[in-house]
Design a protein around this motif. Structure first.
Motif: not given
Length: 346
Positions: A227-228, A235-237, A239-244
């Motif tokens: 997804a990222t 992906a951010r919207l 709730g998926i952390s781009t840092v993770m």
């Protein structure tokens, strides 16, 4: 050239191409998720091979010291971030990941160096030492630049490559190393006799590619990375952390690089800077895949290995030139066939 020589060259090309395919997949994965053209991917190959070689020779590898230094730097950055934000959320986990883990691996490596844990045990210890360097490198270098343009990230990657090459020279020395084969013997397959180690390399690479396919298709974290890669903002919207996602991506890349280095260490002499050329050939395969398509990148990397093998027979002095020249027609074709779009604003 007769048929026997051609089959032998094809065998060498498939073995090398399998390694390039793994590195090409890692490069495509990192670029798709983080937009980083990860030039230092080959350094993980060298770290994996040289760490295993030093363990086999009864020495404590310099990787343990590198792990301690990188962990301390990453924790200091987390500490500074907590100080600026006036909150200590996640600081305990950072201390466990960046301080406790390197110290535990340092003690474990020194303790195990007094025992013969076998080649497979030393390979597992090598993975435990090299893989944590991936997320640490992301935290130190790339996480602060998460929204930087692709060109800036590329320049930073070149700088990281030179830094890691110097670190490898300091910790491993300038001499070349080899390791014992994981599998001994010869296997007859039709008109060609394969060494068991070469066949082991190809089958291991194939198994790892299948494992990556299952990871991305069947697991939550794999789907989060997909997804990222497709849409970072979406992906951010969700709730998926781009840092993770970045840390997980660099962890996978470090694991792939270290495993690739251990696979080729029995069949070629590895120096502190050997990984750069190997990584660049994986990069050629990734470019053939447009830094987007995993199957095309794997097929392109396999093609690179085969072309390199035959070029070494016909024109050994120019084999590197021939391999890297493949980038020119591919880039020209993609430039003419793909629509030009502006980079997505984050």
């Amino acid at each position: 050239m007769d048929a026997t020589i051609a089959l032998i060259l094809l065998q060498d090309g498939i073995v090398n191409g399998a390694i390039y395919a793994l590195l090409g997949l890692a490069l495509v994965l990192i670029f798709a998720v983080t937009r980083v053209i990860f030039i230092p991917q080959g350094e993980f190959v060298a770290f994996g091979a040289l760490t295993l070689a030093m363990l086999v020779n009864g020495s404590v590898p310099g990787t343990v010291w590198l792990l301690l230094i990188a962990g301390a730097c990453a924790f200091l950055m987390e500490l500074f971030k907590a100080f600026r934000q006036r909150r200590a959320t996640g600081l305990a986990w950072a201390a466990l990941q960046y301080l406790a883990l390197p110290v535990a691996l340092f003690v474990l490596t020194h303790w195990l160096s007094a025992y013969d844990i076998g080649l497979w045990g030393k390979a597992l210890l090598t993975l435990a030492l090299v893989v944590p360097l991936g997320p640490m490198l992301y935290r130190i270098v790339y996480q602060p630049l998460v929204d930087a343009p692709v060109l800036v990230l590329l320049i930073v990657s070149v700088a990281v490559h030179f830094a890691l090459t110097g670190v490898a020279l300091a910790f491993f020395g300038a001499e070349g190393w080899r390791t014992p084969a994981f599998v001994e013997g010869q296997i007859d397959l039709g008109a060609v006799t394969w060494s068991a180690q070469s066949l082991f390399v190809v089958l291991t690479c194939a198994a790892l590619i299948v494992a990556l396919w299952l990871f991305f298709g069947r697991t939550i974290y794999g789907k989060a990375l997909r997804a990222t890669a497709v849409n970072r903002r979406g992906a951010r919207l969700m709730g998926i952390s781009t840092v993770m996602s970045g840390r997980l991506t660099f962890t996978l890349a470090a694991a792939i690089g270290a495993l690739s280095g251990m696979l080729i260490a029995p069949v070629t002499t590895i120096y502190y800077d050997t990984g750069f050329l190997i990584g660049l050939k994986g990069f050629v395969g990734a470019i053939i895949g447009g830094l987007a398509s995993y199957p095309v990148a794997a097929a392109g990397a396999l093609l690179v290995g085969i072309i390199e093998a035959f070029a070494s027979f016909w024109a050994s002095a120019y084999k590197e030139v021939i391999v890297f020249t493949l980038i020119i027609p591919v880039l020209l074709w993609r430039s003419l066939s793909s629509p030009h779009v502006e980079e997505e604003e984050e």
